[in-house]
Motif scaffolding. Structure first.
Motif, short mmCIF file in Angstrom:
data_model
loop_
_atom_site.label_atom_id
_atom_site.label_comp_id
_atom_site.label_asym_id
_atom_site.label_seq_id
_atom_site.Cartn_x
_atom_site.Cartn_y
_atom_site.Cartn_z
N LYS A 128 0.89 -1.02 -0.21
CA LYS A 128 -0.03 -0.26 0.26
C LYS A 128 0.85 1.43 -0.22
N GLU A 129 0.47 1.97 -0.44
CA GLU A 129 1.83 3.45 -1.01
C GLU A 129 0.70 4.45 0.12
N ILE A 130 1.68 4.82 0.98
CA ILE A 130 1.70 5.42 2.73
C ILE A 130 2.29 7.29 2.12
N SER A 131 1.32 8.19 2.81
CA SER A 131 2.20 9.45 2.39
C SER A 131 1.96 10.06 3.91
N THR A 132 2.56 10.08 4.42
CA THR A 132 2.22 10.70 5.75
C THR A 132 3.45 11.75 6.47
N SER A 133 3.96 12.50 7.38
CA SER A 133 4.68 12.90 7.61
C SER A 133 5.62 12.26 8.55
N VAL A 134 7.33 12.96 8.85
CA VAL A 134 7.93 12.20 9.52
C VAL A 134 8.79 13.23 10.35
N PHE A 135 8.92 13.83 11.13
CA PHE A 135 9.77 14.69 12.33
C PHE A 135 11.01 13.70 13.15
N LEU A 136 11.97 14.63 11.97
CA LEU A 136 13.00 14.57 12.13
C LEU A 136 14.26 15.78 13.18
#
Length: 181
Positions: A128-136
């Protein structure tokens, strides 16, 4: 002849060192998922042996979690998860391969900064294609990566028996924490 062999060894080792500087890795990453429904027993598990690799030149990211590594508070729930729902013998791992958009190692500081991440999550043999925010953020010569996203159980063909469908959420919240070095 000795000089050529020594020189070749130095060139190869220098190449490996340069290559390894582009990648940061952990084998102790964490994934927590929760599919709880109010008024019923908590459906939550944690895996603290997740591998994650990040290419700090390109922002490419990959992670792998062994399904039998997830721990529940209730042993019977863990057994049902592995044998009946996720079918860990048939589908032993979950993977994510993607890219952090706009990733620039030099612009990441000590405070968390939000980026977008896109990729493919594979669970239970389905992708499944996933698009999300990530905090670095940079920490101790490494990079902390935190994400929180939701997936639908039906997208991965995981069957929940009707008798239990009221006790397990259709949407699963997934939280990840990786400290790659």
């Amino acid at each position: 002849m000795k000089r050529i062999i020594v020189l070749s060894a130095i060139i190869i080792l220098t190449g490996f060192k340069t290559f390894s500087q582009d990648k940061k890795i952990t084998k102790t990453g964490k994934i927590i998922f929760e599919a709880s429904v109010p008024s019923f027993e908590e459906v939550k598990a944690k895996n603290e042996s997740v591998t994650c690799v990040v290419n700090i030149k390109t922002g490419e990211i990959a992670s792998l979690a062994l399904m039998r590594g997830f721990r529940f508070k209730v042993a019977l729930m863990e057994e049902h998860f592995n044998e009946n729902y996720i079918e860990s013998d048939k589908y032993p791992k979950a993977t994510f391969n993607g890219k952090i958009q706009g990733f620039d190692w030099d612009n990441i500081g000590n405070s968390p900064k939000e980026y977008k991440m896109n990729g493919i999550l594979e669970v239970h043999g389905k992708s499944k294609e996933i698009s999300t925010s990530v905090f670095l953020r940079k920490v101790d010569n490494g990079l902390e990566i935190v994400s929180d996203f939701k997936v639908k159980i039906k997208d991965f063909n995981i069957d929940i028996p009707k008798v239990l469908s009221m006790k397990v959420a259709e949407t699963v919240n997934i939280k990840t924490l990786f400290l790659v070095k």
